[in-house]
Every structure is written in C-alpha cells, then in structure tokens.
Design an enzyme around this catalytic site. Structure first.
Site, PDB file in Angstrom:
ATOM      1  N   TYR A  99       0.843  -1.195   0.000  1.00 43.15           N
ATOM      2  CA  TYR A  99       0.000   0.000   0.000  1.00 43.15           C
ATOM      3  C   TYR A  99       0.879   1.245   0.000  1.00 43.15           C
ATOM      4  O   TYR A  99       1.949   1.252   0.620  1.00 43.15           O
ATOM      5  CB  TYR A  99      -0.878   0.054   1.261  1.00 43.15           C
ATOM      6  CG  TYR A  99      -1.990  -0.962   1.297  1.00 43.15           C
ATOM      7  CD1 TYR A  99      -3.250  -0.657   0.783  1.00 43.15           C
ATOM      8  CD2 TYR A  99      -1.786  -2.220   1.856  1.00 43.15           C
ATOM      9  CE1 TYR A  99      -4.269  -1.584   0.835  1.00 43.15           C
ATOM     10  CE2 TYR A  99      -2.809  -3.157   1.906  1.00 43.15           C
ATOM     11  CZ  TYR A  99      -4.046  -2.829   1.390  1.00 43.15           C
ATOM     12  OH  TYR A  99      -5.055  -3.747   1.438  1.00 43.15           O
ATOM     13  N   TYR A 138      -0.087 -10.030   0.677  1.00 44.04           N
ATOM     14  CA  TYR A 138       1.021  -9.512   1.487  1.00 44.04           C
ATOM     15  C   TYR A 138       1.155 -10.277   2.795  1.00 44.04           C
ATOM     16  O   TYR A 138       0.197 -10.869   3.290  1.00 44.04           O
ATOM     17  CB  TYR A 138       0.897  -8.005   1.719  1.00 44.04           C
ATOM     18  CG  TYR A 138      -0.402  -7.500   2.312  1.00 44.04           C
ATOM     19  CD1 TYR A 138      -0.581  -7.420   3.692  1.00 44.04           C
ATOM     20  CD2 TYR A 138      -1.436  -7.062   1.495  1.00 44.04           C
ATOM     21  CE1 TYR A 138      -1.756  -6.920   4.236  1.00 44.04           C
ATOM     22  CE2 TYR A 138      -2.616  -6.552   2.021  1.00 44.04           C
ATOM     23  CZ  TYR A 138      -2.773  -6.491   3.396  1.00 44.04           C
ATOM     24  OH  TYR A 138      -3.934  -6.005   3.910  1.00 44.04           O
ATOM     25  N   ARG A 148      -2.021 -12.328   3.922  1.00 44.03           N
ATOM     26  CA  ARG A 148      -3.374 -11.941   3.562  1.00 44.03           C
ATOM     27  C   ARG A 148      -3.562 -12.256   2.083  1.00 44.03           C
ATOM     28  O   ARG A 148      -2.744 -11.890   1.240  1.00 44.03           O
ATOM     29  CB  ARG A 148      -3.583 -10.431   3.778  1.00 44.03           C
ATOM     30  CG  ARG A 148      -3.765 -10.079   5.249  1.00 44.03           C
ATOM     31  CD  ARG A 148      -5.041  -9.287   5.475  1.00 44.03           C
ATOM     32  NE  ARG A 148      -6.224 -10.046   5.127  1.00 44.03           N
ATOM     33  CZ  ARG A 148      -7.371  -9.496   4.751  1.00 44.03           C
ATOM     34  NH1 ARG A 148      -7.496  -8.191   4.648  1.00 44.03           N
ATOM     35  NH2 ARG A 148      -8.421 -10.250   4.471  1.00 44.03           N
ATOM     36  N   HIS A 151      -7.089  -8.846  -2.018  1.00 44.59           N
ATOM     37  CA  HIS A 151      -8.421  -8.334  -1.683  1.00 44.59           C
ATOM     38  C   HIS A 151      -8.489  -6.857  -2.011  1.00 44.59           C
ATOM     39  O   HIS A 151      -7.457  -6.187  -2.096  1.00 44.59           O
ATOM     40  CB  HIS A 151      -8.711  -8.552  -0.187  1.00 44.59           C
ATOM     41  CG  HIS A 151      -7.725  -7.864   0.696  1.00 44.59           C
ATOM     42  ND1 HIS A 151      -6.539  -8.457   1.069  1.00 44.59           N
ATOM     43  CD2 HIS A 151      -7.702  -6.615   1.245  1.00 44.59           C
ATOM     44  CE1 HIS A 151      -5.847  -7.615   1.823  1.00 44.59           C
ATOM     45  NE2 HIS A 151      -6.522  -6.480   1.945  1.00 44.59           N
ATOM     46  N   HIS A 153     -10.454  -3.399  -0.600  1.00 41.81           N
ATOM     47  CA  HIS A 153     -11.280  -2.843   0.470  1.00 41.81           C
ATOM     48  C   HIS A 153     -12.347  -1.924  -0.100  1.00 41.81           C
ATOM     49  O   HIS A 153     -12.086  -1.183  -1.057  1.00 41.81           O
ATOM     50  CB  HIS A 153     -10.419  -2.005   1.425  1.00 41.81           C
ATOM     51  CG  HIS A 153      -9.401  -2.786   2.201  1.00 41.81           C
ATOM     52  ND1 HIS A 153      -9.679  -3.316   3.435  1.00 41.81           N
ATOM     53  CD2 HIS A 153      -8.114  -3.110   1.930  1.00 41.81           C
ATOM     54  CE1 HIS A 153      -8.591  -3.930   3.895  1.00 41.81           C
ATOM     55  NE2 HIS A 153      -7.629  -3.827   2.999  1.00 41.81           N
TER      56      HIS A 153
HETATM   57 FE   LIG Z   1      -5.692  -4.848   3.031  1.00 43.52          FE
END
Ligand SMILES: [Fe+3]
Lengths: 222, 212
Positions: A99, A138, A148, A151, A153
């Site tokens: 991110y 990640y 994870r 995905h 959000h």
């Molecule tokens: Fe996330």
C-alpha cells in the site's frame, strides 16, 4: 436470565482482533432507543473526474504495473432496493502487495504509477464501476508466515446504509488461512467477485461484486 | 464450517443475504479525512451560522486489551440536534430540524484518541442526551455504543442506560473534566474494547428468537 446479543468471534492468528474484540456478549438495544442506533449520512464529497480509475494517475500517464481489472456491481438493500448516489470508496495494494499508505511498512516495492485509492457515487440503479490493478497478497504475520490473500477494500455510505467490507478472489492463494474468511465461514462466497470477460475495454478482465447492505428499515431483524 | 454471525440472525423472510462486513484494515485512506470534521458546531466552515444548543466537547479514547490506543481506527459519530431530533431522510424538512446541524461525522483516529466539538442533544421520547459511536477497525468489523453525559437528570430514566447493570452504566457516562478557553465544557470518556473494565457494546443485528 438477562437476554444478550451476539458474542463476536476473534479472527484466528489476528493479533489486532485478539486485542480489540470485546469478550462479553453484545447488549440488546431497547426498542425505544433503536432509531438512535441508525446513523444517517449525508456525505457527498466533491469527486474529481477519473477518481474511479486507479490504473493511472492521469489519462496520459503510464499504466501502473500489473493487470488492469474492472470491478463493478450493484448495491442493493436487503429488500432489493438499489442504493442510489451512495459514496463508494475503494483502496487496495499494488501488484506487489504494497500500500502507498504511510503506515505500510511491508518490504515490497511502491509503484510510482499507483496510489490505490478510488471513489465514486452510485448511479440511479445503485451501480458502481472501478478500474484498478489486480492486487498482490502480502505478509501480515511474518512471525508465523501468515499472508493476507489478495483483496480490495470497500467502504459504502449513503442515507441510513453503510458498510465496510472487502472483495476477495475465487480460490486465491492464502484464502483458506485468512482470519476474517474463517470467521465468515460458509458465507465467504458472498464476498467473492465473479469473474467476467472484458473483450471491448482496456482491462484484462472484470469482477462483478454485487453488494447487499442493510437498508433503512431493516436494521433490526424481528 | 462455522456460520457467519451476521447472517445467522436473518429471519426466514425473503430478505437477500447480506454481504459480510469485514475489517477496515490498517490502511483506510488518510487523505479522505477533512480537518473540519471534528467540529459539528460549524455547519459550513467560514460562515457564521451555528447550530442551536449548548456547545460541548467530547474527548475520549478507545483502548485495547493491553491498554494501548486503538490506533488507525475509523470512528463514526451520530446524534440528535438540540431538540432531540435526528436529521434523516424523513425529518429533513421538519420544522424541528436545525438547518445548521448535521449530527453525523466520521473520523480516522491516529492514536485511538478523539475530540469532537458539538452541541449537547436534546431530550425527546425519554432519551437522555447521547452520542452514538461506531468503531470500524482492523481486527473487528464494527462496534457500536452510546455515550452519555454526567449530571443529566434524564440519565436516570434513559432506556439504554436502564437496560444495563449499574456498573456497566457508568462505563457509558462521560465525566465533566473542565472547560476550554471559550468556556465550553469538556467531557471525557474512556472506551475499553476488550478485557478488564470492558465497555458495553450493542447488537444492532438482533437474533431471531431473542425478541421480547
Ligand atoms: Fe488490506
């Protein structure tokens, strides 16, 4: 004996869930106070043109790394009514699982062409459409090597409905060990985007993610 | 496989199954914050209009099981106006609506702390002044509670407070701790998410079979 509400579950291997999930059952809301538990949002921010295309920072700038994908769908309340003119915000990691957010310390590289934020308002039929980059997964818990799965959000706000959720991908790597996926159990399929072909537009493929959100009169199931 | 908590509660009518709520994660876009969001006493920044009612400051913090702040969480605030009326689609044009008061805001807290400047809501339908707080956070999907104010007579009869055992009531009452430079009273509340001294949270998905 006193009646109580749900007991929330702690996501396995999720430290934050362990630290922040109440251990006591939720409390029942007395009928006389129910309306006060139904927030109504009038948020309508000024949205710039192109804020729903995350794949480039401006029309003539290069595409971000990775596969460009479309995510689209319709937002309905649980009686089937479309949620019109609601604010939909999305955010996702780049191709490498990183991110751009200040707080992400993951070692994967930033992509200078990808910020990873988008927002738009739904149309008259409650529809939305974004272009973004197929996100990477990640490493969330390096100590136990728990990842994870990829995905996207989403946050949705409009009138008396709001929802924060995530769209997942069918049979993606690490889906099965994800704490929230485990908490969702058999209902996980409701949070998976359905892949579709995109022969005539400039993205690799699309994912249809229809969303059902609590409506104005449906907060309390009785 | 375990069933999802949320859809467990749906009754067997023809409602569509709800999309599962999920955690907000740690990376909700900071840039969607606006500096003015924690002041509901200015309906439009740079204009002189102000809502009716007594101004207050609600200061507080969300604390986790270890006593650390719930950093990076999103907090939603929702309250009635000085007359005790909520601004919704149905009341938008009502004479009881204060055109200069919204009653809704959302805030991303860096540390778990928050400070909301607002007005104290009125009492209607037997309710004491209160603010509904919803927390969206990493690790949980959503937590809802209501905060009340010290020294309000109406606290003694408020149905939400009355539904709780005495020691739990106290957890929801913000204490008067002083005033700011403009003599606006400051109330303070600590919301404990988990473990010892846990704050009560409410279930807005009532399970079938639990109704009165
Ligand atoms: Fe996330």
């Amino acid at each position: 004996m006193e009646k109580l509400g749900r007991k929330l579950r702690i996501g396995p291997t999720d430290n934050t869930s362990y630290e922040r999930t109440p251990r006591e059952n939720l409390r029942i809301i007395p009928p006389a106070a129910r309306d006060s538990f139904l927030p109504y949002s009038r948020v309508q921010p000024g949205i710039r043109l192109g804020e729903n295309d995350l794949t480039r920072l401006a029309p003539d700038l290069p595409r971000a790394d990775g596969d460009a994908i479309e995510m689209s769908g319709q937002i309905l309340d649980d009686t089937g009514q479309p949620l019109r003119h609601a604010l939909v915000e999305i955010w996702n990691a780049n191709k490498y699982g990183k991110y751009a957010h200040d707080l992400d310390g993951y070692s994967a590289p930033l992509d200078p062409n990808f910020i990873g934020l988008g927002r738009m308002l739904t149309d008259e039929e409650g529809r939305y459409k974004f272009w973004t980059i197929d996100p990477g997964c990640y490493l969330a818990r390096p100590d136990i090597n728990r990842w994870r799965p990829k995905h996207i959000h989403l946050s949705i706000r409009g009138g008396a409905s709001r929802l924060i959720t995530q769209m997942y991908f069918k049979d993606a790597e690490h889906n099965d060990t994800d704490p929230m996926r485990i908490v969702m159990g058999d209902d996980f399929h409701l949070n998976i985007g359905k892949q579709y072909e995109t022969p005539n537009i400039d993205v690799e493929r699309g994912y249809k993610f229809d969303i059902v959100i609590r409506g104005k009169d449906s907060t309390f199931f009785e | 496989m375990v069933k999802n908590n949320m859809n467990d509660t749906i009754n067997p009518t023809n409602r569509l199954p709800l999309t599962n709520e999920d955690t907000v994660g740690p990376y909700y876009p900071i840039c969607y914050d606006h500096d003015d969001r924690m002041d509901l006493t200015k309906s439009i920044v740079g204009q002189q209009f102000e809502p009716k009612g007594d101004k207050i400051i609600l200061r507080g913090r969300y604390i986790d099981k270890n006593g650390d702040g719930a950093h990076g969480a999103l907090i939603e605030f929702w309250q009635a106006n000085a007359q005790g009326v909520f601004r919704t689609e149905d009341t938008e044009s009502s004479p009881e609506i204060d055109p200069h008061f919204d009653g809704y805001t959302r805030y991303r807290t860096v540390t778990g702390d928050f400070e909301l400047k607002t007005i104290k809501s009125g009492t209607q339908l037997g309710r004491a002044p209160n603010i509904t707080l919803t927390l969206f956070s990493d690790g949980i999907s959503r937590l809802v509670t209501q905060v009340f104010f010290e020294n309000e007579i109406s606290n003694e009869t408020d149905p939400v407070l009355m539904s709780l055992p005495q020691d739990k009531r106290d957890k929801l009452i913000a204490r008067l701790v002083g005033e700011d430079d403009d003599n606006i009273p400051i109330y303070d509340i600590e919301i404990i998410l988990a473990g010892e001294g846990e704050t009560p949270f409410f279930d807005d998905f009532l399970a079938l079979g639990w109704r009165d």
